[in-house]
Write an enzyme that holds these catalytic residues in place. Structure first.
Site, PDB file in Angstrom:
ATOM      1  N   TYR A 157     -17.032  15.802 -15.615  1.00  0.00           N
ATOM      2  CA  TYR A 157     -17.315  14.372 -15.630  1.00  0.00           C
ATOM      3  C   TYR A 157     -18.295  14.059 -14.496  1.00  0.00           C
ATOM      4  CZ  TYR A 157     -16.736   9.409 -14.898  1.00  0.00           C
ATOM      5  OH  TYR A 157     -16.982   8.081 -14.723  1.00  0.00           O
TER       6      TYR A 157
ATOM      7  N   ARG B 268       0.835  -1.211   0.000  1.00  0.00           N
ATOM      8  CA  ARG B 268       0.000   0.000   0.000  1.00  0.00           C
ATOM      9  C   ARG B 268       0.870   1.261   0.000  1.00  0.00           C
ATOM     10  NH1 ARG B 268      -1.958   1.849   4.423  1.00  0.00           N
ATOM     11  NH2 ARG B 268      -2.195  -0.160   5.456  1.00  0.00           N
TER      12      ARG B 268
HETATM   13  C1  LIG Z   1     -13.565   8.730 -16.785  1.00  0.00           C
HETATM   14  C2  LIG Z   1     -13.229  10.081 -16.314  1.00  0.00           C
HETATM   15  C3  LIG Z   1     -12.917  10.307 -14.964  1.00  0.00           C
HETATM   16  C4  LIG Z   1     -13.001   9.221 -13.919  1.00  0.00           C
HETATM   17  O1  LIG Z   1     -12.007   8.264 -14.107  1.00  0.00           O
HETATM   18  P1  LIG Z   1     -12.171   6.731 -13.628  1.00  0.00           P
HETATM   19  O2  LIG Z   1     -10.881   6.129 -14.040  1.00  0.00           O
HETATM   20  O3  LIG Z   1     -13.364   6.179 -14.328  1.00  0.00           O
HETATM   21  O4  LIG Z   1     -12.367   6.759 -12.148  1.00  0.00           O
HETATM   22  C5  LIG Z   1     -12.554  11.582 -14.597  1.00  0.00           C
HETATM   23  N1  LIG Z   1     -12.511  12.596 -15.493  1.00  0.00           N
HETATM   24  C6  LIG Z   1     -12.809  12.411 -16.789  1.00  0.00           C
HETATM   25  C7  LIG Z   1     -12.748  13.570 -17.731  1.00  0.00           C
HETATM   26  C8  LIG Z   1     -13.181  11.158 -17.252  1.00  0.00           C
HETATM   27  O5  LIG Z   1     -13.492  10.994 -18.537  1.00  0.00           O
END
Ligand SMILES: *Cc1c(COP(=O)(O)O)cnc(C)c1O
Length: 376
Positions: free
Chosen positions: A103, A52
């Site tokens: 997002y 970790r």
């Molecule tokens: C997919 C995405 C995230 C989140 O990432 P994960 O790996 O799914 O947790 C954050 N920001 C953007 C712009 C994304 O497209």
């Protein structure tokens, strides 16, 4: 020879760094690639001790993403875990400026924090620089996305980063859409850059992973400590896959962005499409800004249809394009974003986000064209 050398003393280009950064030392019989070190425990007395706290495969990935963005990299088990590390840098009742069309998972995570800890969210239209600058007043964290997911709005990153820092806020930029080959937010004035490495960095729809990069060592150490104590330890296989993916990121992005540049005007000219959002289109509102701060217009575009059912029918009618969430992989994908309950109500019901892959452009167009022509 310990590591990759700069043959003539001049700095290596980003493309070359994607290939050589984070490699083992060049000693006889050392492997060329960083091996996957599948271990939870390490012999006592070293810097790692426990899985970790660190891992040699993590370190190789962090060296590579750090080289591409120009800072110290840290790996996280997902993009949203990376967002959590950034949020850990500010007080629980912080004032946070975010895009109204960020997002949806980022907005979801911050929304939960707002309900539990009194964190205040100020949602802004990132394309409206005056609005963003005004919102920075009294903010603790400015967490910008550019281009935004899925509205493709482009922020004036130099202006927004400067305003956030002048207000005393920490400025972070989600660089998932642009990738380190599209833009480097640290060079444009951000304190921290983050990635959903799940997308373009890993690039093959086979790993969930995240990363942050910053230049300040204190910020790096604080996020590293957060990672240790929050238990957000990245999977070693996922990290290894993302590092392998990054070796070809520039090549994949070049082809995918070239495909997007071919397809965007053709979609815009089709009568079934009400609007195409792509910063590379000459009349896109983000065009001038993107041209000023980005090296490529990228491989994501959004198309608006008359309504939700038409958009769903379009997604269902494609045979080569994959109707699925996520983006940034070798295969072209598309989805109607409002099918997710968490998506912002100001994203049109008929909006479909397309992520162009590295297939041949005419094959991709033929499929889109037959799907468009199948709409009643
Ligand atoms: C997919 C995405 C995230 C989140 O990432 P994960 O790996 O799914 O947790 C954050 N920001 C953007 C712009 C994304 O497209």
């Amino acid at each position: 020879m310990p590591g990759p050398q700069e043959p003539t003393g001049q700095a290596l280009s980003r493309e070359t760094l994607a290939v050589v950064a984070g490699r083992p030392d060049r000693t006889p019989d050392a492997p060329l690639n960083q091996p996957l070190v599948q271990a939870s425990v390490f012999h006592a007395g070293g810097d790692i001790e426990y899985g970790r706290h660190g891992n040699p495969t993590w370190s190789a990935f962090e060296t590579a993403i750090g080289a591409l963005e120009g800072g110290h990299g840290l790996v996280f088990p997902s993009g949203l875990a990376a967002v959590g590390a950034i949020v850990s840098l500010v007080p629980a009742d912080a004032v946070v400026v975010v895009p109204r069309h960020a997002y949806l998972g980022t907005l979801g995570q911050l929304g939960v924090a707002a309900g539990r800890t009194g964190l205040t969210l100020r949602q802004v239209d990132v394309a409206d620089t005056d609005q963003v600058v005004a919102a920075c007043d009294g903010a603790d964290l400015v967490l910008i996305e550019s281009p935004t997911n899925p509205a493709l709005e482009v922020a004036d990153l130099p202006a927004v980063c400067a305003a956030g820092r002048a207000a005393g806020a920490l400025v972070a930029v989600d660089n998932t859409f642009a990738t380190p080959f599209g833009q480097n937010p640290l060079a444009l004035g951000a304190d921290v850059v983050m990635h959903s490495a799940t997308k373009f960095l890993a690039g093959h729809s086979d790993a969930v992973l995240g990363a942050v990069v910053c230049t300040d060592e204190d910020l790096r150490d604080r996020m590293k400590e957060h990672r240790r104590l929050s238990g957000t330890a990245a999977g070693v296989l996922e990290t290894w896959l993302a590092l392998r993916g990054m070796r070809t990121l520039h090549l994949r992005l070049e082809r995918a962005a070239a495909n997007a540049a071919v397809l965007a005007p053709r979609l815009a000219a089709h009568p079934a499409c009400k609007r195409v959002r792509y910063p590379g289109l000459p009349d896109d509102p983000g065009r001038a800004r993107a041209a000023a701060q980005m090296r490529t217009f990228g491989a994501i575009l959004s198309v608006e249809f008359a309504d939700g059912p038409t958009a769903e029918a379009f997604c269902a009618a494609t045979k080569l394009w994959v109707n699925a969430t996520s983006l940034g992989a070798v295969e072209s994908t598309l989805e109607r974003r409002r099918r997710w309950a968490g998506e912002s109500p100001s994203i049109p019901e008929g909006l479909v986000r397309l992520s162009t892959g590295v297939e041949e452009a005419e094959d991709l167009w033929a499929d889109l064209d037959q799907a468009l022509n199948s709409l009643g």
